[in-house]
Design a protein around this motif. Structure first.
Motif, PDB file in Angstrom:
ATOM      1  N   HIS A 117      37.855  40.513  36.347  1.00  0.00           N
ATOM      2  CA  HIS A 117      37.001  41.532  36.965  1.00  0.00           C
ATOM      3  C   HIS A 117      37.454  42.921  36.511  1.00  0.00           C
ATOM      4  CE1 HIS A 117      36.155  38.784  40.727  1.00  0.00           C
ATOM      5  NE2 HIS A 117      35.518  38.380  39.650  1.00  0.00           N
ATOM      6  N   LYS A 132      32.056  33.531  40.105  1.00  0.00           N
ATOM      7  CA  LYS A 132      30.727  33.729  40.692  1.00  0.00           C
ATOM      8  C   LYS A 132      30.591  35.136  41.268  1.00  0.00           C
ATOM      9  CE  LYS A 132      30.749  29.177  42.493  1.00  0.00           C
ATOM     10  NZ  LYS A 132      30.509  28.374  43.680  1.00  0.00           N
ATOM     11  N   THR A 133      31.682  35.872  41.322  1.00  0.00           N
ATOM     12  CA  THR A 133      31.624  37.253  41.796  1.00  0.00           C
ATOM     13  C   THR A 133      31.906  38.173  40.608  1.00  0.00           C
ATOM     14  OG1 THR A 133      33.942  37.049  42.453  1.00  0.00           O
ATOM     15  CG2 THR A 133      32.310  36.820  44.188  1.00  0.00           C
ATOM     16  N   GLU A 139      28.409  40.652  44.072  1.00  0.00           N
ATOM     17  CA  GLU A 139      27.687  40.064  42.937  1.00  0.00           C
ATOM     18  C   GLU A 139      26.844  41.174  42.328  1.00  0.00           C
ATOM     19  OE1 GLU A 139      25.425  36.974  44.749  1.00  0.00           O
ATOM     20  OE2 GLU A 139      27.226  35.869  45.342  1.00  0.00           O
ATOM     21  N   ALA A 193      35.979  41.624  42.920  1.00  0.00           N
ATOM     22  CA  ALA A 193      36.497  41.325  44.252  1.00  0.00           C
ATOM     23  C   ALA A 193      37.892  41.898  44.366  1.00  0.00           C
ATOM     24  CB  ALA A 193      36.522  39.815  44.492  1.00  0.00           C
ATOM     25  N   ALA A 223      29.067  39.465  48.216  1.00  0.00           N
ATOM     26  CA  ALA A 223      29.056  38.041  47.894  1.00  0.00           C
ATOM     27  C   ALA A 223      29.020  37.227  49.182  1.00  0.00           C
ATOM     28  CB  ALA A 223      30.287  37.685  47.075  1.00  0.00           C
ATOM     29  N   TRP A 236      35.176  30.608  43.022  1.00  0.00           N
ATOM     30  CA  TRP A 236      34.349  31.775  43.355  1.00  0.00           C
ATOM     31  C   TRP A 236      34.675  33.008  42.521  1.00  0.00           C
ATOM     32  CZ3 TRP A 236      30.013  32.956  46.024  1.00  0.00           C
ATOM     33  CH2 TRP A 236      29.438  31.905  46.732  1.00  0.00           C
ATOM     34  N   ALA A 239      33.932  41.667  48.066  1.00  0.00           N
ATOM     35  CA  ALA A 239      33.524  40.826  46.932  1.00  0.00           C
ATOM     36  C   ALA A 239      32.043  41.072  46.708  1.00  0.00           C
ATOM     37  CB  ALA A 239      33.778  39.350  47.216  1.00  0.00           C
TER      38      ALA A 239
END
Ligand code: XMP
Length: 512
Positions: A388, A430-431, A463, A434, A473, A427, A461
């Motif tokens: 991230h 999928k984020t 998206e 975060a 998220a 996860w 978190a």
């Protein structure tokens, strides 16, 4: 190479990316680039992007006429198709009905562009977003597909190699958009598929060797994707002529400094100087609570620490930077004074005058996804490349108000627990971003028979694709439960964990 002329559509950059994903180098310029620049670019094909304007409005943008005179294939997309039609003698009708969203085109004439696009019903799903539409085609054109509300969803004049589509092949909602763009660049323009990581690395290394010769290069290494890839690339090209300076500002994630030194220094054998400046940064931040003031201090201290390290080095001629294409792209939207995202570069920039280096920017024409692929091909571990984003001021803007070492230490452990659990549950990927945020307020808790009065940690978190808008998220409650239990059990100084359920806008992703 393919030249893309940008009329200001929000999707323009996607066109350039799709062309490159098809293995062909492309560059994007504002539509009003000079005739000379177009000729010098020597394109094998030209794509005219969509745009927010209407060709009926006086002074609305037109493609330079030379585009249609060079004899190279041209693909007009949406507004690009409309202005091409208008400029070549066709007619565009002001839209009564605005068509926006999914549509099915009926393919009525199979030209090279639509090769392999049709399904068994001779249809294809596309994404439409337009008000105006072409009402009469220029001479020589034939209609190749239509929708109930749009008689010319696409058209072409294959003798002159001119193609137009009213829909947007560059967005993923168009089912066969990738194929359509590949048809254009390969079948129509005759480009090969030479644009891939291995070739890029090879070309870059040759260019870097030529530019740098036997001079020395300095790089500010942050551990982020861009500077990491620059480091790996330069190391391949010039080996020990490269020196990296890594400024540890005390606001990094758990063990991050050691990891950077381990990976680049020990594993890759790159010369990295670690400037341990925690005390200095925290000293400068003492008593400061305003977020923008904190950002300024962190930026200023960075320049000072980096400059001091740079002055200790002898005979450095070049400064390398991880500038990437979206930072430099010359977009029609920005020219027209519309909102333009400018990444705040916390790393090198605005160095004092006595440090006058020449710049080396080997990623200047690459998109982020290309940089990532390059990084993996250069041997940087995928978990680093697909991390991230982490802001330049680091934990400095994730500790609300005054920054203290005690807070940073607590936050690092909480954030690490959060990341461990996100990764373990699948996860993390999928984020988009975060992290934990330190709240400088105390809250009461109960541990065994005792009362605990300690700090609060917030979990954030989100998206998002573009970081301009974001949705919090929707992590499963069981996962949030597990993270919060671990944080409160493992960190004595935390008595409460909360989950941030704000989306952007109106909230921002960071808390400061
Ligand atoms: P916001 O909080 O504005 O964040 O919704 C959008 C994205 O930008 C990052 N961000 C920063 N990055 N320096 C940076 O290098 C900064 O000062 C900064 N502030 C926010 C944030 O992490 C998110 O990815």
């Amino acid at each position: 190479r393919i030249l893309i002329l940008d009329f200001g559509s929000q999707y323009s950059q996607l066109i350039a990316r799709r062309v490159r994903e098809a293995g062909v180098y492309s560059e994007m310029y504002a539509y009003d680039i000079s005739e000379e620049d177009i000729r010098n670019f020597n394109p094998k094909g030209i794509i005219l992007s969509g745009g927010p304007e209407s060709v009926h409005i006086e002074g609305s943008p037109r493609a330079p006429q030379v585009v249609f005179e060079l004899g190279v294939p041209v693909l007009g997309i949406c507004y690009g198709f409309q202005t091409m039609s208008e400029q070549l003698g066709g007619k565009v009708e002001a839209g009564v009905v605005h068509e926006f969203g999914y549509a099915k085109i009926d393919i009525t004439h199979q030209d090279k562009l639509l090769h392999g696009i049709a399904d068994e019903n001779n249809q294809s799903q596309v994404w439409m977003s337009h008000g105006d539409k072409v009402a009469r085609l220029p001479e020589g054109f034939v209609s190749t597909s239509s929708t109930p509300s749009c008689p010319f969803a696409s058209a072409s004049d294959e003798n002159r190699k001119l193609y137009g589509v009213q829909f947007h092949p560059e967005v993923t909602h168009t089912a066969k958009g990738v194929e359509l763009i590949a048809n254009f660049v390969h079948k129509i323009c005759g480009c090969g598929s030479e644009w891939n990581s291995d070739n890029i690395i090879e070309m870059r290394i040759a260019q870097l060797k030529q530019q740098i010769g036997d001079n020395k290069v300095l790089l500010g290494l942050s551990g982020g994707v861009d500077s990491s890839v620059v480091a790996a690339l330069l190391h391949r090209a010039i080996g020990d002529q490269l020196t990296c300076v890594f400024v540890d500002n005390g606001l990094l994630r758990l063990n991050e400094g050691d990891q950077v030194m381990q990976m680049f220094g020990e594993n890759m054998g790159i010369r990295v100087i670690r400037a341990d400046a925690e005390e200095r940064f925290l000293g400068a931040l003492a008593g400061v609570t305003d977020p923008e003031a904190k950002r300024k201090i962190i930026g200023r201290e960075f320049i000072e620490v980096f400059s001091e390290e740079a002055r200790k080095l002898d005979g450095v001629k070049f400064l390398a930077q991880g500038t990437i294409y979206p930072d430099v792209i010359e977009s029609a939207a920005s020219k027209q004074g519309k909102a333009h995202v400018i990444k705040s570069h916390h790393n090198v920039g605005g160095l004092p005058d006595d440090l006058a280096f020449e710049l080396v920017e080997p990623l200047r024409d690459l998109f982020k996804d290309e940089v990532r692929k390059l990084g993996v091909a250069l041997g940087i571990p995928a978990h680093m490349i697909y991390r991230h984003p982490f802001p330049g001021p680091g934990l400095g803007v994730r500790i609300l108000g005054e920054v203290k070492k005690e807070y940073a230490d607590i936050l690092r452990v909480a954030d690490d627990i959060f990341m461990q659990e996100l990764r373990a549950s699948g996860w993390y990927d999928k984020t988009a971003q975060a992290f934990a945020v330190f709240q400088p307020v105390k809250s009461v808790g109960v541990v065994g028979d005792g009362r605990r009065y300690a700090w609060v940690i917030a979990l954030r978190a989100v998206e998002t694709v573009d970081f301009m808008t974001a949705r919090f998220a929707h992590l499963p409650y069981e996962l949030v439960d597990k993270i919060s239990t671990r944080i409160m059990n493992e960190i004595r100084d935390v008595s409460r964990v909360v989950y941030d359920v704000s989306s952007k806008p109106p909230a921002t992703i960071e808390w400061e």
